[in-house]
Design a protein around this motif. Structure first.
Motif, mmCIF file in Angstrom:
data_model
loop_
_atom_site.group_PDB
_atom_site.id
_atom_site.type_symbol
_atom_site.label_atom_id
_atom_site.label_comp_id
_atom_site.label_asym_id
_atom_site.label_seq_id
_atom_site.Cartn_x
_atom_site.Cartn_y
_atom_site.Cartn_z
ATOM 1 N N GLN A 1 0.880 -1.171 0.000
ATOM 2 C CA GLN A 1 0.000 0.000 0.000
ATOM 3 C C GLN A 1 0.916 1.219 0.000
ATOM 4 O O GLN A 1 1.443 1.612 1.035
ATOM 5 N N LEU A 2 1.141 1.792 -1.174
ATOM 6 C CA LEU A 2 2.080 2.905 -1.307
ATOM 7 C C LEU A 2 1.516 4.184 -0.699
ATOM 8 O O LEU A 2 2.227 4.962 -0.083
ATOM 9 N N SER A 3 0.234 4.395 -0.870
ATOM 10 C CA SER A 3 -0.458 5.541 -0.272
ATOM 11 C C SER A 3 -1.904 5.128 -0.063
ATOM 12 O O SER A 3 -2.288 4.004 -0.401
ATOM 13 N N GLU A 4 -2.695 6.040 0.457
ATOM 14 C CA GLU A 4 -4.101 5.727 0.683
ATOM 15 C C GLU A 4 -4.806 5.308 -0.612
ATOM 16 O O GLU A 4 -5.699 4.477 -0.606
ATOM 17 N N ALA A 5 -4.364 5.872 -1.732
ATOM 18 C CA ALA A 5 -5.029 5.621 -3.012
ATOM 19 C C ALA A 5 -4.243 4.690 -3.938
ATOM 20 O O ALA A 5 -4.694 4.416 -5.038
ATOM 21 N N GLU A 6 -3.075 4.220 -3.510
ATOM 22 C CA GLU A 6 -2.218 3.414 -4.383
ATOM 23 C C GLU A 6 -1.858 2.085 -3.718
ATOM 24 O O GLU A 6 -1.032 2.044 -2.819
ATOM 25 N N LYS A 7 -2.477 1.026 -4.194
ATOM 26 C CA LYS A 7 -2.119 -0.309 -3.733
ATOM 27 C C LYS A 7 -1.502 -1.050 -4.913
ATOM 28 O O LYS A 7 -2.115 -1.203 -5.968
ATOM 29 N N ILE A 8 -0.278 -1.500 -4.730
ATOM 30 C CA ILE A 8 0.429 -2.237 -5.777
ATOM 31 C C ILE A 8 0.281 -3.714 -5.441
ATOM 32 O O ILE A 8 0.759 -4.167 -4.394
ATOM 33 N N VAL A 9 -0.376 -4.470 -6.315
ATOM 34 C CA VAL A 9 -0.651 -5.878 -6.016
ATOM 35 C C VAL A 9 0.448 -6.820 -6.503
ATOM 36 O O VAL A 9 0.531 -7.954 -6.051
ATOM 37 N N ASN A 10 1.287 -6.364 -7.424
ATOM 38 C CA ASN A 10 2.423 -7.169 -7.874
ATOM 39 C C ASN A 10 3.635 -6.238 -7.926
ATOM 40 O O ASN A 10 3.917 -5.615 -8.947
ATOM 41 N N LEU A 11 4.340 -6.160 -6.817
ATOM 42 C CA LEU A 11 5.417 -5.190 -6.690
ATOM 43 C C LEU A 11 6.575 -5.473 -7.634
ATOM 44 O O LEU A 11 7.168 -4.554 -8.187
ATOM 45 N N ARG A 12 6.906 -6.733 -7.851
ATOM 46 C CA ARG A 12 8.004 -7.082 -8.765
ATOM 47 C C ARG A 12 7.682 -6.589 -10.176
ATOM 48 O O ARG A 12 8.513 -5.995 -10.848
ATOM 49 N N GLN A 13 6.469 -6.803 -10.642
ATOM 50 C CA GLN A 13 6.055 -6.351 -11.969
ATOM 51 C C GLN A 13 6.086 -4.822 -12.052
ATOM 52 O O GLN A 13 6.499 -4.251 -13.065
ATOM 53 N N TYR A 14 5.666 -4.154 -11.001
ATOM 54 C CA TYR A 14 5.685 -2.692 -10.919
ATOM 55 C C TYR A 14 7.107 -2.169 -11.091
ATOM 56 O O TYR A 14 7.360 -1.244 -11.854
ATOM 57 N N VAL A 15 8.060 -2.784 -10.392
ATOM 58 C CA VAL A 15 9.462 -2.374 -10.469
ATOM 59 C C VAL A 15 10.009 -2.621 -11.870
ATOM 60 O O VAL A 15 10.643 -1.739 -12.467
ATOM 61 N N VAL A 16 9.766 -3.796 -12.417
ATOM 62 C CA VAL A 16 10.270 -4.137 -13.757
ATOM 63 C C VAL A 16 9.709 -3.174 -14.803
ATOM 64 O O VAL A 16 10.447 -2.696 -15.675
ATOM 65 N N ALA A 17 8.416 -2.860 -14.724
ATOM 66 C CA ALA A 17 7.796 -1.956 -15.694
ATOM 67 C C ALA A 17 8.426 -0.563 -15.634
ATOM 68 O O ALA A 17 8.720 0.040 -16.676
ATOM 69 N N ASN A 18 8.662 -0.058 -14.422
ATOM 70 C CA ASN A 18 9.277 1.266 -14.295
ATOM 71 C C ASN A 18 10.724 1.262 -14.770
ATOM 72 O O ASN A 18 11.164 2.193 -15.447
#
Length: 95
Positions: free
Chosen positions: A27-44
């Motif tokens: 849960q990065l912020s109240e409005a941002e929940k990242i459900v697959n953190l590895r994929q999030y990192v790879v995409a960025n």
């Protein structure tokens, strides 16, 4: 934390992201929940590698900085709580 966008800083940030121990979700912020953190990192990281130094893609760098702040902030907070755990609620010694 100051966000730096020079090549050396961005490379260090990407190296951190590639090697960080990541939870599955966050849960990065109240409005941002990242459900697959590895994929999030790879995409960025892929956006940064494909488009750096195009400033239009700086949000990908900012997202990694925010992730790093969140993860390191939680680590510091967890250490503080565990370090003081024995002190909280300890009754005074009776004499």
């Amino acid at each position: 934390m100051e966000y730096k966008y020079d090549e050396e800083s961005v490379n260090a940030l990407m190296k951190w992201a590639e090697n960080a121990q990541l939870p599955k979700e966050l849960q990065l912020s109240e409005a941002e929940k990242i459900v697959n953190l590895r994929q999030y990192v790879v995409a960025n990281i892929n956006d940064i590698k494909a488009h750096y130094p195009d400033e239009f893609y700086n949000p990908a760098i900012t997202r990694l900085y925010r992730l790093k702040e969140k993860l390191e902030g939680e680590s510091i907070q967890e250490r503080t709580i565990s370090d003081s755990a024995g002190q909280i609620g300890t009754p005074p010694a009776s004499g």
